[in-house]
Design a protein around this motif. Sequence first.
Motif, mmCIF file in Angstrom:
data_model
loop_
_atom_site.group_PDB
_atom_site.id
_atom_site.type_symbol
_atom_site.label_atom_id
_atom_site.label_comp_id
_atom_site.label_asym_id
_atom_site.label_seq_id
_atom_site.Cartn_x
_atom_site.Cartn_y
_atom_site.Cartn_z
ATOM 1 N N LEU A 150 0.942 -1.336 0.096
ATOM 2 C CA LEU A 150 0.050 0.026 -0.126
ATOM 3 C C LEU A 150 0.893 1.290 0.118
ATOM 4 C CD1 LEU A 150 -2.535 -1.145 2.573
ATOM 5 C CD2 LEU A 150 -2.991 -1.021 0.000
ATOM 6 N N TYR A 207 -12.836 -2.094 4.996
ATOM 7 C CA TYR A 207 -12.396 -0.686 5.215
ATOM 8 C C TYR A 207 -11.319 -0.699 6.048
ATOM 9 C CZ TYR A 207 -17.300 0.078 3.735
ATOM 10 O OH TYR A 207 -18.421 0.017 2.869
ATOM 11 N N ASP A 217 -3.547 8.226 9.925
ATOM 12 C CA ASP A 217 -3.835 8.412 8.734
ATOM 13 C C ASP A 217 -5.058 9.502 8.789
ATOM 14 O OD1 ASP A 217 -2.050 6.289 8.120
ATOM 15 O OD2 ASP A 217 -3.383 5.527 6.763
ATOM 16 N N SER A 270 -7.234 9.242 5.903
ATOM 17 C CA SER A 270 -7.818 8.512 4.792
ATOM 18 C C SER A 270 -8.487 7.106 5.361
ATOM 19 C CB SER A 270 -7.161 8.392 3.608
ATOM 20 O OG SER A 270 -5.931 7.549 3.789
ATOM 21 N N ARG A 322 -9.365 3.460 3.152
ATOM 22 C CA ARG A 322 -9.335 2.920 1.964
ATOM 23 C C ARG A 322 -10.444 1.677 2.164
ATOM 24 N NH1 ARG A 322 -3.714 3.381 3.115
ATOM 25 N NH2 ARG A 322 -2.578 4.544 1.431
ATOM 26 N N TYR A 323 -11.212 1.398 0.770
ATOM 27 C CA TYR A 323 -12.043 0.342 1.012
ATOM 28 C C TYR A 323 -11.776 -0.489 -0.331
ATOM 29 C CZ TYR A 323 -14.857 4.286 -0.766
ATOM 30 O OH TYR A 323 -15.353 5.287 -1.457
ATOM 31 N N PHE A 324 -12.047 -1.769 -0.022
ATOM 32 C CA PHE A 324 -11.938 -2.757 -1.007
ATOM 33 C C PHE A 324 -12.918 -3.777 -0.975
ATOM 34 C CE2 PHE A 324 -7.792 -1.477 0.721
ATOM 35 C CZ PHE A 324 -6.840 -1.216 -0.370
ATOM 36 N N TYR A 373 -9.399 -2.943 -5.100
ATOM 37 C CA TYR A 373 -9.547 -1.517 -4.619
ATOM 38 C C TYR A 373 -10.638 -0.945 -5.110
ATOM 39 C CZ TYR A 373 -8.187 3.382 -4.008
ATOM 40 O OH TYR A 373 -8.382 4.799 -3.872
ATOM 41 N N SER A 409 -12.023 2.703 -3.660
ATOM 42 C CA SER A 409 -11.535 4.046 -3.566
ATOM 43 C C SER A 409 -11.025 4.498 -2.175
ATOM 44 C CB SER A 409 -12.973 4.913 -3.689
ATOM 45 O OG SER A 409 -12.738 6.332 -3.824
ATOM 46 N N THR A 410 -10.788 5.681 -2.063
ATOM 47 C CA THR A 410 -10.243 6.120 -0.805
ATOM 48 C C THR A 410 -11.152 7.515 -0.343
ATOM 49 O OG1 THR A 410 -7.961 5.518 -1.450
ATOM 50 C CG2 THR A 410 -8.196 7.232 0.448
ATOM 51 N N SER A 431 -10.883 10.746 1.968
ATOM 52 C CA SER A 431 -9.947 11.313 2.836
ATOM 53 C C SER A 431 -10.628 12.791 3.260
ATOM 54 C CB SER A 431 -8.893 11.800 1.831
ATOM 55 O OG SER A 431 -8.344 10.615 1.522
#
Length: 466
Positions: free
Chosen positions: A258, A277, A283, A285, A287-289, A300, A302-303, A305
């Motif tokens: 990452l 998530y 951080d 942000s 990130r989610y997958f 992946y 999106s992110t 933030s």
Amino acid sequence: MSRSIVRQSKFRHVFGQTVKAEQGYDDIRVSKVTWDSSFCAVNPKFLAVIVESSGGGAFLVLPLSKSGRVDKNYPLVIGHSGPVLDIDWCPHDDNILASCSEDCTAMVWQIPDHSLTRPLSDPIVILEGHSKRVGIVTWHPTARNILLTAGSDNLIIIWNVGTGEPLITMDDHPDLIYSISWNRNGSLFEKVNEEVTLVRPSSDPQERLAPHDGMRPMRAIFTRDGNIFTTGFTRMSQRELGLWDPTNFEEPIALLELDTSNGVMLPYYDADANMVYLCGKGDSSIRYFEITDEPPYVHYLSTFSTKEPQRGMGFMPKRGVDVSKCEIARLFKLLDKKCEPITMTVPRKSDLFQDDLYPDTPGPEPAMEVEEWLDGRDEDPILVSMRGGYVPPKSRELKVAKKNLLDSKPATTRRSTSTVDTDSLPPELLESLLEEIQNLKVTVLSQEKRICGLEKKLSQYTNGTK
């Protein structure tokens, strides 16, 4: 993370959004303890946050509806004598919360439906069995009243909180335990220290996996298919995630680097959507997958933030999301002085209930009792429909076959002399007890006289007669 391949998925356009300022929770003194827990726990009724406090450990419990600025004098839950390290809501009763602390204990609390009007200092039960700080507390996902704790004494204890007694104690753990996660039906849990170990309660540890080469703490969770999702660090201190088949640890299903950062990646898993998530401590942000059966298996999406880094994170159970807005997840981001809810939404134009987004999800009813679980039974969660939304029930007594400490506050352990069967006592013991009682009465009377004398002198000084 290449986005060159367009993949068909209903979650491909999921977007995150911070709620309006007045719907957040402000003026919360989030704990500054250096411990890699989420510091936050949430369910469809309450938000709980570990906070700074003097003279011991404390956490704040707010009804979700009580958003806005939190009064600095708002009552806290204050039973621990050391900093609180972890908290977890019971999946089978939205008013029951477990906590653990540096004071070597875990405690179970009954939270009233209304806002607290005074500090809550009396837990329903205190679980004492660890010799060092207790850093992990987690409920069994399907069995009533079963709680697991893990401490810095490298000890894991599984408790029956209905009696306050340990059911299983495991002491064959040579290293500090970073995290523990149950699988969907509670037949296995993952213990994470320098490696990931699959453990079936009451039997010897099973498979062991060293998924990441780095020395910093890892995390691991089960997916709904029984695979293992991990976060950790490479030897070069890059953060990475992995997906593993527990029947074959030789090669990962997926392994993805990452970024370079020191923050531990906390994974929050949505079994209904098969999404995870990732929230790194420090951080700004999320990130989610999406996890699928198609290569590369961990996709992946999106992110999301924001400007400020997160101190911790809470994750709402699926039954607490707003189905009328196609919300599939809600996270509660802890900052230095406040908590911001973040909604994750699938963009849909229709106002109708979206069956494909909301399969039946685990509800608040346990699938089995303690005795059934001890007999080796495993049961999947009892599912409820999300059609029409979920309405949390009011605070209720737990339905149990025998007296349970979670049903009501336990009576004090001290007994009056009138409840003692004196006829069954030996004469010499009875005479000794009566003599001791008489001596105590004399002592009490003498102390009362002394107190009265001191109060009289104090009043004389106060009135200026001396």
